[in-house]
Design an enzyme around this catalytic site. Structure first.
Site, PDB file in Angstrom:
ATOM      1  N   GLN A   1      -2.041   2.120  10.112  1.00  0.00           N
ATOM      2  CA  GLN A   1      -0.759   2.195   9.396  1.00  0.00           C
ATOM      3  C   GLN A   1       0.280   3.006  10.170  1.00  0.00           C
ATOM      4  O   GLN A   1       1.482   2.776  10.021  1.00  0.00           O
ATOM      5  CB  GLN A   1      -0.957   2.823   8.011  1.00  0.00           C
ATOM      6  CG  GLN A   1      -1.773   2.004   7.032  1.00  0.00           C
ATOM      7  CD  GLN A   1      -3.237   2.368   7.049  1.00  0.00           C
ATOM      8  OE1 GLN A   1      -3.750   2.870   8.055  1.00  0.00           O
ATOM      9  NE2 GLN A   1      -3.938   2.108   5.974  1.00  0.00           N
TER      10      GLN A   1
ATOM     11  N   ASN B   1      -5.974  11.998   0.819  1.00  0.00           N
ATOM     12  CA  ASN B   1      -4.998  11.191   1.542  1.00  0.00           C
ATOM     13  C   ASN B   1      -5.782  10.332   2.530  1.00  0.00           C
ATOM     14  O   ASN B   1      -7.009  10.434   2.630  1.00  0.00           O
ATOM     15  CB  ASN B   1      -3.962  12.089   2.247  1.00  0.00           C
ATOM     16  CG  ASN B   1      -2.782  11.296   2.804  1.00  0.00           C
ATOM     17  OD1 ASN B   1      -2.274  10.396   2.142  1.00  0.00           O
ATOM     18  ND2 ASN B   1      -2.368  11.604   4.019  1.00  0.00           N
ATOM     19  N   LYS B   2      -5.079   9.503   3.243  1.00  0.00           N
ATOM     20  CA  LYS B   2      -5.697   8.576   4.202  1.00  0.00           C
ATOM     21  C   LYS B   2      -6.707   9.297   5.092  1.00  0.00           C
ATOM     22  O   LYS B   2      -6.472  10.417   5.532  1.00  0.00           O
ATOM     23  CB  LYS B   2      -4.576   7.956   5.049  1.00  0.00           C
ATOM     24  CG  LYS B   2      -4.994   6.909   6.061  1.00  0.00           C
ATOM     25  CD  LYS B   2      -5.817   5.789   5.486  1.00  0.00           C
ATOM     26  CE  LYS B   2      -5.179   5.092   4.320  1.00  0.00           C
ATOM     27  NZ  LYS B   2      -6.142   4.277   3.536  1.00  0.00           N
TER      28      LYS B   2
ATOM     29  N   ASP C   1      -2.568  10.598  -1.850  1.00  0.00           N
ATOM     30  CA  ASP C   1      -2.937   9.614  -2.855  1.00  0.00           C
ATOM     31  C   ASP C   1      -3.296  10.264  -4.181  1.00  0.00           C
ATOM     32  O   ASP C   1      -3.181   9.634  -5.232  1.00  0.00           O
ATOM     33  CB  ASP C   1      -4.069   8.728  -2.336  1.00  0.00           C
ATOM     34  CG  ASP C   1      -3.559   7.845  -1.214  1.00  0.00           C
ATOM     35  OD1 ASP C   1      -3.430   8.350  -0.088  1.00  0.00           O
ATOM     36  OD2 ASP C   1      -3.225   6.675  -1.478  1.00  0.00           O
TER      37      ASP C   1
ATOM     38  N   ARG D   1       0.862  -1.181   0.000  1.00  0.00           N
ATOM     39  CA  ARG D   1       0.000   0.000   0.000  1.00  0.00           C
ATOM     40  C   ARG D   1       0.896   1.228   0.000  1.00  0.00           C
ATOM     41  O   ARG D   1       2.124   1.114   0.098  1.00  0.00           O
ATOM     42  CB  ARG D   1      -1.025   0.014   1.147  1.00  0.00           C
ATOM     43  CG  ARG D   1      -0.715  -0.700   2.395  1.00  0.00           C
ATOM     44  CD  ARG D   1       0.439  -0.134   3.144  1.00  0.00           C
ATOM     45  NE  ARG D   1       0.276   1.289   3.413  1.00  0.00           N
ATOM     46  CZ  ARG D   1       1.254   2.129   3.629  1.00  0.00           C
ATOM     47  NH1 ARG D   1       2.521   1.723   3.592  1.00  0.00           N
ATOM     48  NH2 ARG D   1       1.034   3.407   3.888  1.00  0.00           N
TER      49      ARG D   1
END
Lengths: 347, 347
Positions: B198, B249-250, B239, B48
């Site tokens: 993460q 993004n996350k 991302d 990832r």
């Protein structure tokens, strides 16, 4: 309120508690028959939530009184006083714990002229009264909160200020149960509330079991649901409110308050008056408990972070008064300026 | 950069990946020798991080080419095209995946005049080039980020935009590794990054293993550490960056950006230019992947929320350009107005 579980129950001889560390998987009760056992249950968060901790501590004092030497008053009072300081140390942030223990100590002092068995009886009555008052306080807070919402609203909450945090109804969550009784439709979003996941384990559990429409999110998703216009208000409980309105509550509350401010969403604190501590001038005076690193690095027995990692784990944070739209108590809704308006509650 | 693990490695015949779903507990590698296996590893987040996904997908295309019918060009190209659409579907938000696959398809087209084995060779060279470029991009981003910080600074990061998200160094985390090489002292705070953790599993792991001073916190503790003055800057990866600077993004990045704005802390996006998608006018055009409820209700095999609870689980969020102090690319630091300045990078 009809529910499938109870948070705490006094049998006259012992205190029964649902073990909140086993939820949501297992509904199991523990029976406590000493103040040390009560203190231990508070420390290990088998019972948690400022009001529930206060009630448990009051019964802890009754158990201490029953076990104290009944031969002479000074030994009896020394035993009570030792139990009080032991209980108060189990969690430093919630003021209710301190308040309930002090109330029992005052009762013992007021009953000084009585025989020891009668003092014990008076203490038990006082603990039962604290327990009963909490139930009524929660209903009154719920009624007051309802006036701030309208049919169809969606409310975000953080941590668990529900039936499981109190005798019944909860403080912040009382609004959902009262709305249900009155046929008003409210929806809930629950932050999961890391690290101990009280939102996922407790709030999601109790709202779901009681038929409230609830959606569970991770704490870091609150901004997205707010930006999507899904949230009409934030309602959270509290562990201690300072004289100026600064409010200590579960870690992450401060974060949510900044988001609510950013999006212009009302942010309400559900606060029983015993949680308001006029002796604390501001949030800077509220002690913040720091808990074990394990809460962050492990989920139960399961490791989720590398061995040896450094962590920071404050159990609470302080939301500044400026972020709080209103503090909702059983005696009414308090708006800023809080320093002026909170003190009026106690006149 | 010396490290005890590698994120991905191409042997000439297969792609080797560290299985990121097993970290931090187990360092284990998987060997992939088909594009389907690569797609599956991306889907299940064994690999990832937008740049790493792009590199993996490029090698996936090489594996597809090697397995394609080598008899006639049209069958060969049909097989490549099928592999491309399969790979692109594995994760919708990261633009690098799409970009890398397109780059391989263009290479195949440009090599049209060659014999099939020579096309395959050209594709492999292109994938290796993407891989090499990523390493250089990350070092350059790190160099640019360093100019925004000073010795002794502490940086908060969210999710993992580190060595594990790229070929090496990482995008956001490259700054820590370069600082180390240059003797500049930087400290890190890592958000654990629910639901997939993460930050706890990957960022904490790689910074700790590489000797960076890192403190792990829960996502909802960021406001407290910022209020305490502990954070000098926020640096996160991305991302996809839209033409106007809005950045996907996350999940949770948007939350952090609101906090940083509230506290007046600079908020930087580390963005390799392949992550910038000028075809997306704004964040509203970026597809946001929604993932399984299980990610919120379970930690691995361990249930943390009641059965039957409703959840909302967006994997990403969009931070509006207005919250971003600068977008730091390998080609330089881009400041607002982004619509004007980002497009200049591609002139």
């Amino acid at each position: 309120m009809k529910q499938e579980f109870f948070t705490l129950r006094w049998t006259g001889a012992e205190l029964q508690l649902i073990d909140q560390t086993l939820l949501p998987g297992t509904i199991a009760y523990i029976e406590l028959n000493s103040y040390e056992a009560v203190s231990d249950a508070i420390l290990h968060m088998k019972v948690r939530g400022a009001p529930a901790i206060g009630i448990a501590a009051a019964y802890g004092m009754v158990l201490a009184a029953k076990a104290a030497p009944a031969t002479d008053l000074s030994s009896f009072r020394a035993a009570l006083s030792q139990a009080a300081s032991h209980l108060v140390k189990s969690r430093p942030t919630a003021v209710n714990l301190h308040w309930a223990v002090e109330r029992l100590l005052s009762q013992a002092e007021a009953s000084d002229a009585l025989a020891i068995p009668d003092i014990i009886h008076a203490l038990e009555q006082e603990a039962v009264l604290i327990h009963d008052e909490d139930r009524q306080i929660n209903r009154a807070i719920g009624e007051n909160l309802l006036t701030l919402l309208k049919d169809g609203d969606t409310v975000l909450t953080h941590c668990n200020a529900g039936a499981l945090a109190t005798s019944e109804y909860g403080t912040a969550l009382s609004v959902f149960y009262l709305a249900q009784e009155k046929g008003i439709r409210l929806k809930a979003y629950a932050d999961e509330t890391r690290p101990r996941l009280q939102g996922a384990r407790l709030t999601a559990f109790e709202l779901l079991h009681n038929g409230v429409d609830v959606t569970l999110i991770c704490d870091n998703m609150a901004a997205v649901v707010m930006a999507q216009g899904k949230i009409d208000a934030v309602i959270v409980g509290c562990d201690r409110v300072a004289a100026n309105g600064d409010t200590a509550n579960k870690i992450g509350t401060f974060n949510v308050s900044i988001l609510a401010k950013h999006f212009g969403i009302p942010f309400y604190i559900a606060a029983p008056t015993p949680t308001i501590d006029l002796c604390c001038t501001s949030g800077a005076d509220i002690p913040i408990e720091e808990r074990s690193s394990r809460e962050i690095t492990m989920i139960d027995q399961h490791r989720i972070a590398p061995e040896g990692i450094k962590t920071y784990n404050p159990a609470f944070d302080v939301t500044p008064a400026a972020h709080i739209t209103a503090i909702v108590t059983e005696k009414g809704i308090v708006y800023p300026p809080y320093t002026e308006h909170l003190s009026k509650l106690f006149e």
